[in-house]
Design a protein around this motif. Structure first.
Motif, short mmCIF file in Angstrom:
data_model
loop_
_atom_site.label_atom_id
_atom_site.label_comp_id
_atom_site.label_asym_id
_atom_site.label_seq_id
_atom_site.Cartn_x
_atom_site.Cartn_y
_atom_site.Cartn_z
N ILE A 177 -3.16 3.58 -5.50
CA ILE A 177 -4.26 3.32 -4.81
C ILE A 177 -5.26 2.15 -5.66
O ILE A 177 -5.83 1.22 -5.14
N GLN A 178 -5.10 2.44 -6.91
CA GLN A 178 -5.98 1.47 -7.91
C GLN A 178 -5.26 0.08 -7.48
O GLN A 178 -6.05 -0.78 -7.72
N ASN A 179 -4.07 0.16 -7.56
CA ASN A 179 -3.47 -1.52 -7.57
C ASN A 179 -3.62 -2.02 -6.25
O ASN A 179 -4.09 -3.05 -6.20
N THR A 180 -3.53 -1.12 -5.33
CA THR A 180 -3.76 -1.64 -3.74
C THR A 180 -5.24 -2.03 -3.68
O THR A 180 -5.38 -3.34 -3.19
N TYR A 199 -6.40 -5.72 -2.84
CA TYR A 199 -6.85 -5.80 -1.53
C TYR A 199 -8.24 -5.18 -1.65
O TYR A 199 -8.64 -4.10 -1.09
N PRO A 200 -9.22 -5.77 -2.28
CA PRO A 200 -10.47 -5.50 -2.51
C PRO A 200 -11.37 -5.20 -1.38
O PRO A 200 -11.03 -5.69 -0.45
N ALA A 217 0.59 -1.11 -0.04
CA ALA A 217 0.04 -0.17 -0.17
C ALA A 217 0.84 1.32 0.09
O ALA A 217 0.50 2.33 -0.71
N PHE A 218 1.93 1.14 0.56
CA PHE A 218 2.70 2.37 0.72
C PHE A 218 3.68 2.54 -0.52
O PHE A 218 3.98 3.64 -0.87
N ALA A 262 -3.96 3.09 1.77
CA ALA A 262 -4.03 3.72 0.43
C ALA A 262 -4.87 4.81 0.35
O ALA A 262 -4.74 5.68 -0.53
N TYR A 263 -6.09 4.72 1.12
CA TYR A 263 -6.95 5.97 1.03
C TYR A 263 -6.09 7.04 1.72
O TYR A 263 -6.17 8.33 1.34
N TYR A 264 -5.42 6.87 2.88
CA TYR A 264 -4.53 8.11 3.34
C TYR A 264 -3.48 8.73 2.31
O TYR A 264 -3.48 9.76 2.38
N ARG A 265 -2.76 7.53 1.62
CA ARG A 265 -1.83 8.20 0.65
C ARG A 265 -2.52 8.79 -0.46
O ARG A 265 -1.99 9.89 -1.00
#
Length: 451
Positions: A256-259, A263-264, A251-252, A279-282
């Motif tokens: 975000i789309q890949n994450t 991890y759906p 995630a880091f 992912a949302y934070y980033r």
């Protein structure tokens, strides 16, 4: 957004001194991941007769699959290897093999082969790598590790087939002594075996620097088949920590789309939720990130890393005051982890409230008591001491920071200022003399030094 991500985060990207800056790669420091790798490595190091506290494990931010030992008892592992390893046993197997190189004295022997300026340059680079990790800088976005000299470095770190077989044999010995199956090492080698037919340019660095043979793979397969531990698995805690480590790293280091694809929302595991929160934070989506983090904290209220992430998110979204409480709790739950303390001190400074200056100083002193080579702690302490009006201590702290980050001229300058402002004969004043001596060994005064 990239600059925000690369400042003080739970995952620290470490910059090296300018003398070894090149392209592309950097170190990562993260309390949770470091603790996980230490958990993996400790039984192996003990089985090998090594002091677990005497072996340093560094995480390299590089997607390629690689691990190596260099500069003494220093083990380097790429994030690419951690992400590709499906089980903790595979990572432990690699660690056991690399430990075999340490105990086999392979590094000292390869030093005998160094005969030219290129080799000296490689050694200097490795020394710079160690210095950069010790500096712990998180304020610079990118840095290099062994960059610009990749081919020469790869040759330097390449081990002979004899040494590889020796490391395999030592590795399985340590694994067995630790009660861990060698299956993970075997699986890792089998993964590499498929690369033998690829061109050198297409092979993973691990394959290129650790020559693989059919005999090595056969040895591991036979060893596992005849081992009483062949079906043994490490504890479920290791598997859970492994899943979280991979989720966090992914995630880091990914969009975000890949994450969200890996991890759906349907993935309700702790690791899956963890990855989505990051992912949302980033992606600068504060509300969904905090919503997930709060749920994680509710499930595991004694988990220091979820509190750390909450504090980190709040701090980086400009809510320094709100970040202090979760970071204080994280420090408590983690038994005072230095990197988390550093994040807490950063939040205190960012509030701009002078009431937090003394607590911030105390917090930074706690960091430096365990990581004296943490340059960011010295930089923050310089800020705090200056705001408190302690100009001598501020100059000394800035000198320490400059020395750790390779700026000897600046270190000398600030040490001279500390010499002028500190009371003669005190421990701080004596330290300023040490820095002056280190930066001016010929006895000449530093920049703006008294004549």
């Amino acid at each position: 957004m990239l600059r925000r991500i690369l400042t003080l985060t739970a995952i620290f990207l470490v910059a090296l001194p300018s003398m070894v800056l090149a392209q592309g790669r950097s170190f990562i420091r993260d309390t949770e991941i470091e603790d996980t790798l230490r958990l993996y490595a400790t039984p192996i190091f003990k089985a090998a007769g090594l002091d677990p506290n005497g072996v340093s494990v560094y995480i390299v931010s590089d997607n390629s699959l690689n691990a190596f030992v260099a500069g003494g008892q220093k083990l380097f592992i790429n994030t690419g290897l951690l992400l590709k390893a499906e089980t903790p046993e595979q990572v432990i197997g690699v660690m056991a093999h690399e430990t075999g190189h340490i105990t086999g004295g392979h590094l000292s022997r390869v030093h005998d082969q160094l005969r030219n300026a290129s080799a000296i340059s490689i050694l200097s680079t490795i020394a710079g790598v160690a210095a950069g990790v010790a500096a712990g800088r998180s304020d610079v976005g990118t840095a290099a590790i062994l960059g610009g000299q990749n081919i020469a470095t790869r040759n330097f770190l390449a081990y002979s087939r004899t040494q590889e077989s020796s490391a395999d044999q030592a590795g399985v010995k340590y694994l067995t002594a630790a009660g861990i199956s060698a299956r993970g090492m075997m699986e890792f080698m089998e993964t590499l075996e498929g690369q033998e037919l690829l061109s050198t340019a297409s092979q993973d660095p691990y394959m290129r620097s650790h020559p693989l043979t059919t005999e090595r793979v056969e040895f591991l397969e036979n060893y596992v088949a005849n081992s009483s531990l062949k079906d043994a698995r490490v504890s479920p805690e290791f598997y859970e920590r492994h899943a979280r480590m991979r989720a966090k790293l992914y995630a880091f280091t990914n969009h975000i789309q890949n994450t969200l694809r890996i991890y759906p929302e349907s993935d309700t595991s702790i690791a899956g939720q963890y990855a989505r929160a990051i992912a949302y934070y980033r992606n600068s989506e504060l509300d969904p990130a905090l919503e997930i983090i709060e749920k994680l904290i509710a499930v595991e209220p004694s988990n220091p890393y979820f509190e750390e992430l909450k504090g980190q998110v709040l701090l980086e979204f400009g809510r320094a005051n709100d970040a202090i409480a979760p970071l204080e709790k994280s420090v408590e739950l983690s038994n005072g982890a230095p990197l988390i303390r550093l994040l807490l001190a950063h939040a205190m400074i960012e509030t701009g409230d002078n009431a937090f200056l003394e607590p911030a100083k105390t917090t930074l002193m706690g960091v430096l008591s365990r990581e004296r080579g943490n340059a960011s702690a010295w930089r923050f302490r310089a800020i705090v001491e200056s705001r408190l009006g302690n100009e001598g201590e501020a100059s000394l702290s800035q000198a320490e920071y400059s020395l750790l980050t390779g700026d000897r001229q600046a270190a000398s300058y600030h040490a001279v200022q500390a010499d002028r402002k500190l009371e003669k004969g005190t421990a701080a004043w004596l330290r300023a003399q040490d820095i002056l001596q280190a930066t001016n060994p010929d006895g000449t005064p530093g920049r703006d030094a008294p004549k």
